[in-house]
Enzyme design. Structure first.
Site, mmCIF file in Angstrom:
data_model
loop_
_atom_site.group_PDB
_atom_site.id
_atom_site.type_symbol
_atom_site.label_atom_id
_atom_site.label_comp_id
_atom_site.label_asym_id
_atom_site.label_seq_id
_atom_site.Cartn_x
_atom_site.Cartn_y
_atom_site.Cartn_z
ATOM 1 N N ARG A 102 0.883 -1.178 0.000
ATOM 2 C CA ARG A 102 0.000 0.000 0.000
ATOM 3 C C ARG A 102 0.912 1.217 0.000
ATOM 4 N NH1 ARG A 102 -5.258 1.453 3.600
ATOM 5 N NH2 ARG A 102 -6.088 0.135 1.946
ATOM 6 N N HIS A 129 -7.425 1.002 -6.336
ATOM 7 C CA HIS A 129 -7.640 0.142 -5.164
ATOM 8 C C HIS A 129 -8.313 -1.156 -5.640
ATOM 9 C CE1 HIS A 129 -7.826 -1.060 -1.133
ATOM 10 N NE2 HIS A 129 -8.656 -0.184 -0.620
ATOM 11 N N GLN A 132 -10.039 -3.723 -3.166
ATOM 12 C CA GLN A 132 -11.330 -3.265 -2.666
ATOM 13 C C GLN A 132 -12.422 -3.506 -3.706
ATOM 14 O OE1 GLN A 132 -12.191 -1.645 0.472
ATOM 15 N NE2 GLN A 132 -14.134 -2.321 -0.380
ATOM 16 N N ASP A 220 -17.016 7.699 -1.616
ATOM 17 C CA ASP A 220 -15.772 7.551 -0.856
ATOM 18 C C ASP A 220 -15.447 8.919 -0.252
ATOM 19 O OD1 ASP A 220 -13.421 6.508 0.208
ATOM 20 O OD2 ASP A 220 -12.298 6.639 -1.678
ATOM 21 N N CYS A 261 -16.225 1.825 0.803
ATOM 22 C CA CYS A 261 -15.033 1.031 1.120
ATOM 23 C C CYS A 261 -14.625 1.183 2.584
ATOM 24 C CB CYS A 261 -13.890 1.384 0.188
ATOM 25 S SG CYS A 261 -13.267 3.069 0.395
ATOM 26 N N ARG A 289 -13.548 -8.435 1.644
ATOM 27 C CA ARG A 289 -12.123 -8.192 1.415
ATOM 28 C C ARG A 289 -11.330 -9.458 1.727
ATOM 29 N NH1 ARG A 289 -10.056 -3.019 1.703
ATOM 30 N NH2 ARG A 289 -8.163 -4.076 1.013
HETATM 31 N N1 NVA Z 1 -9.767 7.014 -1.215
HETATM 32 C C1 NVA Z 1 -9.417 6.553 0.106
HETATM 33 C C2 NVA Z 1 -9.671 5.085 0.252
HETATM 34 C C3 NVA Z 1 -9.352 4.524 1.614
HETATM 35 C C4 NVA Z 1 -9.553 3.044 1.700
HETATM 36 C C5 NVA Z 1 -7.949 6.881 0.372
HETATM 37 O O1 NVA Z 1 -7.120 6.658 -0.537
HETATM 38 O O2 NVA Z 1 -7.617 7.345 1.458
HETATM 39 N N1 CP Z 2 -11.142 0.097 2.576
HETATM 40 C C1 CP Z 2 -9.880 -0.016 3.026
HETATM 41 O O1 CP Z 2 -8.949 -0.251 2.259
HETATM 42 O O2 CP Z 2 -9.754 0.117 4.374
HETATM 43 P P1 CP Z 2 -8.387 0.299 5.185
HETATM 44 O O3 CP Z 2 -7.806 1.620 4.781
HETATM 45 O O4 CP Z 2 -8.813 0.259 6.614
HETATM 46 O O5 CP Z 2 -7.461 -0.819 4.850
#
Ligand code: NVA
Ligand code: CP
Length: 303
Positions: A102, A129, A132, A220, A261, A289
């Site tokens: 990540r 993502h 997800q 989101d 998500c 997930r």
């Molecule tokens: N768009 C959000 C998704 C978190 C799972 C981010 O990148 O922070």
């Molecule tokens: N939706 C998601 O990826 O959650 P986290 O950021 O908690 O891993």
């Protein structure tokens, strides 16, 4: 399938195969049937951003598959002190059977795959993502039975989630309508991809247009990880318009479902009422997930 970097890289058949395997693994888990398919394998989990769902579902998933997950925070890794990804990749590739990452830049994920020589799983970048959205597709199929004829509506920031929702939904045969404010559109690469699906994709600045006759709603956060400095500015752009609420849902089909998500910001991109009314679908999505990512790990890492 060598890596899981973006949904663009996968064929429709590969996505459906992953979803079928995820369904099977979910059934086995619910019925107490062990599936130690990755016995003796190791998966590194590199996190350069926070996580609740991704970290826990990958750790539990790898354990349940008989393998060993290693949580590797960038705060502790030498990456955090500037060691380049090509060196980190070449080192980790010699220890591990697979790597989940990540991070910020999609290129880092691609580089890690190149230099490690081992299967790499994208667990969120600024661009995409895919883990997800694989879980989201699984949840939609569970609740709706099939994809054909469904319309997906995304309201909010044209971010990593928007990008992956557009690609994943179009690939499996759903229509997609996306409402984003000017200046916050999805990535141009994704808009170009959508041109190959004439009549199936729409981009608008009006959430009411996007919501019309929708079967599945997505939203989101207005401010993603790494964009915290823009929080106040973004609130001014999105507030009062780019939200899933009861009024907007009246424009959709009566049985429309809602996906988020998580984490969710109640009162911003979604009202507390809509969130709670659809909590069952949203937490099924979070649970999935685990199953979807187990399918990815098995497909990439089994002998
Ligand atoms: N768009 C959000 C998704 C978190 C799972 C981010 O990148 O922070
Ligand atoms: N939706 C998601 O990826 O959650 P986290 O950021 O908690 O891993």
């Amino acid at each position: 399938m060598k890596n899981f970097l973006t949904l663009q890289d996968l064929t429709k058949e590969e996505i459906i195969d992953l979803l079928n395997l995820a369904d099977q693994l979910k059934f086995e888990r619910k019925n107490g049937i062990p599936h130690p398919i990755l016995k003796g394998k190791t998966l590194g989990l590199i996190f350069q951003k926070s996580s609740t769902r991704t970290r826990v579902s990958f750790e539990v998933g790898m354990y349940e598959l008989g393998g060993y997950p290693l949580f590797l925070s960038s705060r502790d890794l030498q990456i955090g002190r500037g060691e380049p990804i090509e060196d980190t990749g070449r080192v980790l590739g010699r220890y591990l059977d697979g790597i989940m990452i990540r991070t910020f830049d999609q290129k880092e994920v691609e580089d890690l795959a190149k230099w490690s020589g081992k299967p790499v799983i994208n667990a969120l970048t600024d661009y995409s993502h895919p883990c997800q959205v694989l879980a989201d597709l699984m949840t939609i199929r569970e609740h709706k039975g099939a994809f054909d004829g469904l319309k997906v509506c995304y309201i909010g920031d044209g971010n990593n989630m928007a990008n992956s929702i557009i690609v994943g939904s179009l690939k499996v045969g759903m229509k997609v309508s996306v409402a984003c404010p000017k200046g916050y559109y999805p990535a141009q690469k994704v808009l170009d991809f959508a041109k190959d699906y004439p009549g199936m994709f729409e981009l608008t600045e009006d959430p009411k247009v996007a919501a019309l006759d929708a079967d599945v709603f997505f939203t989101d956060v207005w401010t993603s990880m790494g964009e915290e400095a823009e929080t106040e500015k973004r609130k001014q752009v999105f507030a009062g318009k780019y939200q899933i609420n009861e009024e907007i849902m009246k424009l959709a089909h009566k049985d429309a479902m809602v996906q988020h998500c998580l984490p969710a910001h109640r009162g911003e991109e979604i009202t507390a009422d809509v969130f709670e009314a659809h909590a069952n679908e949203i937490f099924d999505e979070a649970e999935n997930r685990l199953h979807a990512q187990k399918a990815v790990m098995v497909t990439l890492m089994k002998d």
